[in-house]
Design a protein around this motif. Structure first.
Motif, short mmCIF file in Angstrom:
data_model
loop_
_atom_site.label_atom_id
_atom_site.label_comp_id
_atom_site.label_asym_id
_atom_site.label_seq_id
_atom_site.Cartn_x
_atom_site.Cartn_y
_atom_site.Cartn_z
N ALA A 4 26.86 41.15 34.95
CA ALA A 4 26.87 42.17 33.89
C ALA A 4 25.46 42.38 33.34
CB ALA A 4 27.84 41.76 32.78
N LYS A 5 24.72 41.28 33.19
CA LYS A 5 23.34 41.39 32.71
C LYS A 5 22.47 42.12 33.73
CE LYS A 5 23.21 37.40 29.63
NZ LYS A 5 22.67 36.05 29.41
N ARG A 6 22.68 41.80 34.98
CA ARG A 6 21.89 42.42 36.05
C ARG A 6 22.05 43.93 36.03
NH1 ARG A 6 23.93 40.66 41.32
NH2 ARG A 6 23.18 38.65 40.65
N TYR A 7 23.29 44.39 35.79
CA TYR A 7 23.57 45.82 35.78
C TYR A 7 23.53 46.43 34.38
CZ TYR A 7 24.77 45.08 40.62
OH TYR A 7 24.71 44.76 41.94
N ASN A 8 23.08 45.62 33.42
CA ASN A 8 22.93 46.09 32.04
C ASN A 8 24.23 46.69 31.50
OD1 ASN A 8 21.46 46.33 29.67
ND2 ASN A 8 20.82 48.41 30.15
N GLN A 32 26.62 46.30 28.94
CA GLN A 32 26.78 45.64 27.65
C GLN A 32 28.23 45.44 27.25
OE1 GLN A 32 24.31 44.22 25.86
NE2 GLN A 32 23.12 44.72 27.68
N ARG A 33 29.07 46.40 27.52
CA ARG A 33 30.47 46.29 27.14
C ARG A 33 31.15 45.14 27.89
NH1 ARG A 33 33.33 51.92 26.60
NH2 ARG A 33 32.31 52.03 24.60
N ARG A 34 30.90 45.08 29.17
CA ARG A 34 31.47 44.00 30.00
C ARG A 34 30.90 42.66 29.55
NH1 ARG A 34 34.47 42.71 34.12
NH2 ARG A 34 33.79 41.35 35.80
N LEU A 35 29.62 42.64 29.28
CA LEU A 35 28.95 41.41 28.84
C LEU A 35 29.59 40.88 27.56
CD1 LEU A 35 26.68 39.34 29.21
CD2 LEU A 35 25.17 40.93 28.00
N GLN A 36 29.84 41.76 26.62
CA GLN A 36 30.47 41.34 25.36
C GLN A 36 31.86 40.75 25.60
OE1 GLN A 36 30.29 44.96 23.11
NE2 GLN A 36 28.28 44.47 22.24
N GLY A 37 32.63 41.40 26.45
CA GLY A 37 33.97 40.90 26.76
C GLY A 37 33.93 39.55 27.45
N LEU A 38 33.01 39.40 28.37
CA LEU A 38 32.88 38.14 29.09
C LEU A 38 32.41 37.01 28.18
CD1 LEU A 38 31.37 39.52 32.39
CD2 LEU A 38 33.61 38.42 32.15
N GLU A 39 31.52 37.34 27.26
CA GLU A 39 31.06 36.32 26.31
C GLU A 39 32.21 35.86 25.41
OE1 GLU A 39 27.67 38.32 24.66
OE2 GLU A 39 26.31 37.39 26.10
N LYS A 40 33.07 36.79 25.03
CA LYS A 40 34.25 36.42 24.24
C LYS A 40 35.18 35.54 25.07
CE LYS A 40 34.38 40.45 21.22
NZ LYS A 40 35.13 41.66 20.85
#
Length: 71
Positions: free
Chosen positions: A40-44, A46-54
């Motif tokens: 998710a970070k590689r492809y920037n 942000q929405r997916r990144l937030q969900g994955l962090e949760k």
């Protein structure tokens, strides 16, 4: 994209609850989510990144609670 994020969170949460909170299960869940976070970070994404962090936070909380109970 939101559906994929929700699916990842649901799978992570249900998978942890479905098993006996084994250390190996927790470790595998963390690794899987962490790999998805890198992507998710590689492809920037942000929405997916937030969900994955949760999802990772939930897995960590559930696993740490279970580890305290089993000691």
């Amino acid at each position: 994209m939101i559906k994929k994020t929700l699916l990842a969170i649901s799978i992570a949460f249900m998978s942890v609850h479905s098993f006996a909170y084994d250390n190996e299960v927790c470790k595998n869940q963390r690794q899987s989510i962490e790999k998805q976070i890198v992507d998710a970070k590689r492809y920037n994404n942000q929405r997916r990144l937030q969900g994955l962090e949760k999802a990772l936070d939930r897995v960590n909380k559930v696993c740490s609670k279970q580890m305290k109970k089993s000691v």
